[in-house]
Scaffold this motif. Structure first.
Motif, mmCIF file in Angstrom:
data_model
loop_
_atom_site.group_PDB
_atom_site.id
_atom_site.type_symbol
_atom_site.label_atom_id
_atom_site.label_comp_id
_atom_site.label_asym_id
_atom_site.label_seq_id
_atom_site.Cartn_x
_atom_site.Cartn_y
_atom_site.Cartn_z
ATOM 1 N N VAL A 183 29.777 -25.046 4.150
ATOM 2 C CA VAL A 183 29.085 -26.335 4.153
ATOM 3 C C VAL A 183 30.041 -27.453 4.554
ATOM 4 O O VAL A 183 29.686 -28.345 5.356
ATOM 5 N N ILE A 184 31.260 -27.418 4.013
ATOM 6 C CA ILE A 184 32.241 -28.453 4.356
ATOM 7 C C ILE A 184 32.586 -28.396 5.840
ATOM 8 O O ILE A 184 32.675 -29.426 6.522
ATOM 9 N N GLY A 185 32.775 -27.194 6.360
ATOM 10 C CA GLY A 185 33.120 -27.053 7.771
ATOM 11 C C GLY A 185 32.039 -27.583 8.691
ATOM 12 O O GLY A 185 32.324 -28.319 9.650
ATOM 13 N N PHE A 186 30.796 -27.238 8.406
ATOM 14 C CA PHE A 186 29.709 -27.733 9.245
ATOM 15 C C PHE A 186 29.468 -29.225 9.047
ATOM 16 O O PHE A 186 28.987 -29.906 9.959
ATOM 17 N N SER A 187 29.805 -29.749 7.853
ATOM 18 C CA SER A 187 29.701 -31.187 7.648
ATOM 19 C C SER A 187 30.721 -31.919 8.503
ATOM 20 O O SER A 187 30.415 -32.966 9.108
ATOM 21 N N ILE A 188 31.940 -31.387 8.564
ATOM 22 C CA ILE A 188 32.960 -31.985 9.436
ATOM 23 C C ILE A 188 32.518 -31.918 10.887
ATOM 24 O O ILE A 188 32.683 -32.874 11.663
ATOM 25 N N LEU A 189 31.946 -30.796 11.269
ATOM 26 C CA LEU A 189 31.447 -30.643 12.640
ATOM 27 C C LEU A 189 30.353 -31.662 12.948
ATOM 28 O O LEU A 189 30.333 -32.279 14.031
ATOM 29 N N ALA A 190 29.439 -31.883 11.988
ATOM 30 C CA ALA A 190 28.362 -32.849 12.204
ATOM 31 C C ALA A 190 28.905 -34.270 12.290
ATOM 32 O O ALA A 190 28.423 -35.086 13.091
ATOM 33 N N LEU A 191 29.907 -34.587 11.454
ATOM 34 C CA LEU A 191 30.491 -35.928 11.507
ATOM 35 C C LEU A 191 31.180 -36.181 12.838
ATOM 36 O O LEU A 191 31.108 -37.296 13.392
ATOM 37 N N GLN A 192 31.866 -35.178 13.350
ATOM 38 C CA GLN A 192 32.531 -35.337 14.641
ATOM 39 C C GLN A 192 31.508 -35.560 15.751
ATOM 40 O O GLN A 192 31.709 -36.386 16.648
ATOM 41 N N LEU A 193 30.396 -34.826 15.698
ATOM 42 C CA LEU A 193 29.358 -35.026 16.713
ATOM 43 C C LEU A 193 28.692 -36.395 16.566
ATOM 44 O O LEU A 193 28.299 -37.016 17.560
ATOM 45 N N LEU A 203 38.295 -33.481 21.882
ATOM 46 C CA LEU A 203 36.988 -33.330 21.256
ATOM 47 C C LEU A 203 36.739 -31.887 20.837
ATOM 48 O O LEU A 203 36.272 -31.617 19.721
ATOM 49 N N LEU A 204 37.071 -30.962 21.721
ATOM 50 C CA LEU A 204 36.891 -29.553 21.376
ATOM 51 C C LEU A 204 37.788 -29.141 20.218
ATOM 52 O O LEU A 204 37.401 -28.331 19.371
ATOM 53 N N LYS A 205 38.983 -29.700 20.154
ATOM 54 C CA LYS A 205 39.897 -29.386 19.053
ATOM 55 C C LYS A 205 39.314 -29.850 17.723
ATOM 56 O O LYS A 205 39.381 -29.132 16.719
ATOM 57 N N ASN A 206 38.737 -31.051 17.711
ATOM 58 C CA ASN A 206 38.149 -31.564 16.474
ATOM 59 C C ASN A 206 36.924 -30.756 16.057
ATOM 60 O O ASN A 206 36.707 -30.482 14.876
ATOM 61 N N LEU A 207 36.120 -30.363 17.039
ATOM 62 C CA LEU A 207 34.906 -29.607 16.724
ATOM 63 C C LEU A 207 35.230 -28.209 16.219
ATOM 64 O O LEU A 207 34.621 -27.724 15.264
ATOM 65 N N THR A 208 36.176 -27.544 16.862
ATOM 66 C CA THR A 208 36.535 -26.192 16.437
ATOM 67 C C THR A 208 37.250 -26.186 15.094
ATOM 68 O O THR A 208 37.261 -25.164 14.408
ATOM 69 N N GLY A 209 37.842 -27.311 14.703
ATOM 70 C CA GLY A 209 38.470 -27.382 13.384
ATOM 71 C C GLY A 209 37.448 -27.206 12.278
ATOM 72 O O GLY A 209 37.646 -26.413 11.353
ATOM 73 N N GLY A 210 36.342 -27.927 12.358
ATOM 74 C CA GLY A 210 35.294 -27.775 11.355
ATOM 75 C C GLY A 210 34.645 -26.413 11.399
ATOM 76 O O GLY A 210 34.337 -25.814 10.362
ATOM 77 N N LEU A 211 34.439 -25.872 12.593
ATOM 78 C CA LEU A 211 33.853 -24.539 12.713
ATOM 79 C C LEU A 211 34.790 -23.468 12.161
ATOM 80 O O LEU A 211 34.345 -22.504 11.539
ATOM 81 N N GLY A 212 36.104 -23.668 12.356
ATOM 82 C CA GLY A 212 37.073 -22.708 11.819
ATOM 83 C C GLY A 212 37.071 -22.683 10.303
ATOM 84 O O GLY A 212 37.165 -21.615 9.684
ATOM 85 N N ILE A 213 36.960 -23.859 9.681
ATOM 86 C CA ILE A 213 36.890 -23.917 8.221
ATOM 87 C C ILE A 213 35.661 -23.160 7.718
ATOM 88 O O ILE A 213 35.727 -22.386 6.755
#
Length: 261
Positions: free
Chosen positions: A171-181, A195-205
């Protein structure tokens, strides 16, 4: 005994326990190796040695470093530490159940209680309690079941916590992903790499914590399942040793006389 039986549906409701229960041999009675002196503890040692060897291979490949670096929340470290702590407890529990099995086997060989047996000898406590005048065998059965299965309930709960922590990380990872988007006002090709680095960070978590939680849940569930099966066999063998006279007395309406006209 009844309390342990009533908690079984809660165990089966957890994803890890449900998966473990369908693995080959997970629900079988204790193996011949487990019934040997300290056999359950030796089997646990072999299992932990296999896991330690796998962890060493992952460490040499740099997987642990990348796992910690890719999860700034620290949930993966918490899950790993929780798994290690519960596994150490499972080893101590395997040793304790093995001692109880040795004491029961010693009684089966001699057919008499040891003079120095104390409350730590569950089988002796049950047999001595059932032999008392007016004893209620059902009450002593519940006490025996609590001795054998009671401590396992907290371990099963902690096993489920591993899975919940993994889902929390998801949930935290996808929340970070949503905030970045949500912070994207426009797409600039020159900033695509960042941008891809920030997005993949949340997906990795999200992925790493989920995988770690599921893996720990299943591996710990295997240990707890064997502990439960060994405890079931210990209780069943203890109940089977109850003298017939005691069984007839326990079936009386008030425990003071056998049923009859």
């Amino acid at each position: 005994m009844a309390k342990a039986a009533s908690s079984a549906p809660n165990h089966q409701g957890m994803l890890g326990a449900a998966l473990v229960s369908h693995l080959p041999g997970a629900r079988r009675s204790p193996l011949a190796l487990e019934q040997a002196p300290n056999g359950l503890f030796l089997l646990w040692l072999a299992y932990m040695g296999l896991l330690a060897f796998g962890a060493l291979l992952l460490w040499r490949a740099g997987a642990w470093h990348r796992l910690v670096a890719a999860d700034p929340t620290g949930l993966t470290v918490v899950i790993v530490l929780l798994f290690i702590g519960c596994s150490v407890w499972a080893g101590r529990r395997a040793w304790a159940l093995g001692l109880q099995r040795q004491r029961l086997d010693r009684w089966l060989d001699t057919r008499r209680l040891a003079a120095n047996s104390d409350a730590e000898d569950w089988s002796a406590e049950y047999l001595r309690g059932c032999a008392q005048p007016g004893a209620d065998q059902n009450t002593w059965m519940q006490i025996l079941g609590e001795r054998a299965h009671g401590p396992h309930e907290m371990a099963w709960w902690l096993n489920g916590i591993q899975l919940k922590l993994g889902l929390l990380g998801k949930v935290i990872g996808f929340s970070i992903l949503a905030l970045q988007l949500g912070q994207m006002d426009s797409f600039d090709a020159s900033q695509s790499a960042q941008l891809l680095k920030n997005l993949t960070g949340g997906l990795g978590i999200a992925l790493l914590t989920t995988v770690t939680g599921l893996t720990g849940n299943i591996l710990l569930g295997l240990q707890l399942m064997r502990l439960d099966r060994f405890a079931d066999a210990l209780v069943a063998d203890t109940l089977a040793t109850t003298p017939p006279a005691t069984q007839a007395l326990a079936g009386a309406p008030h425990g003071d006389r056998p049923p009859g006209p």
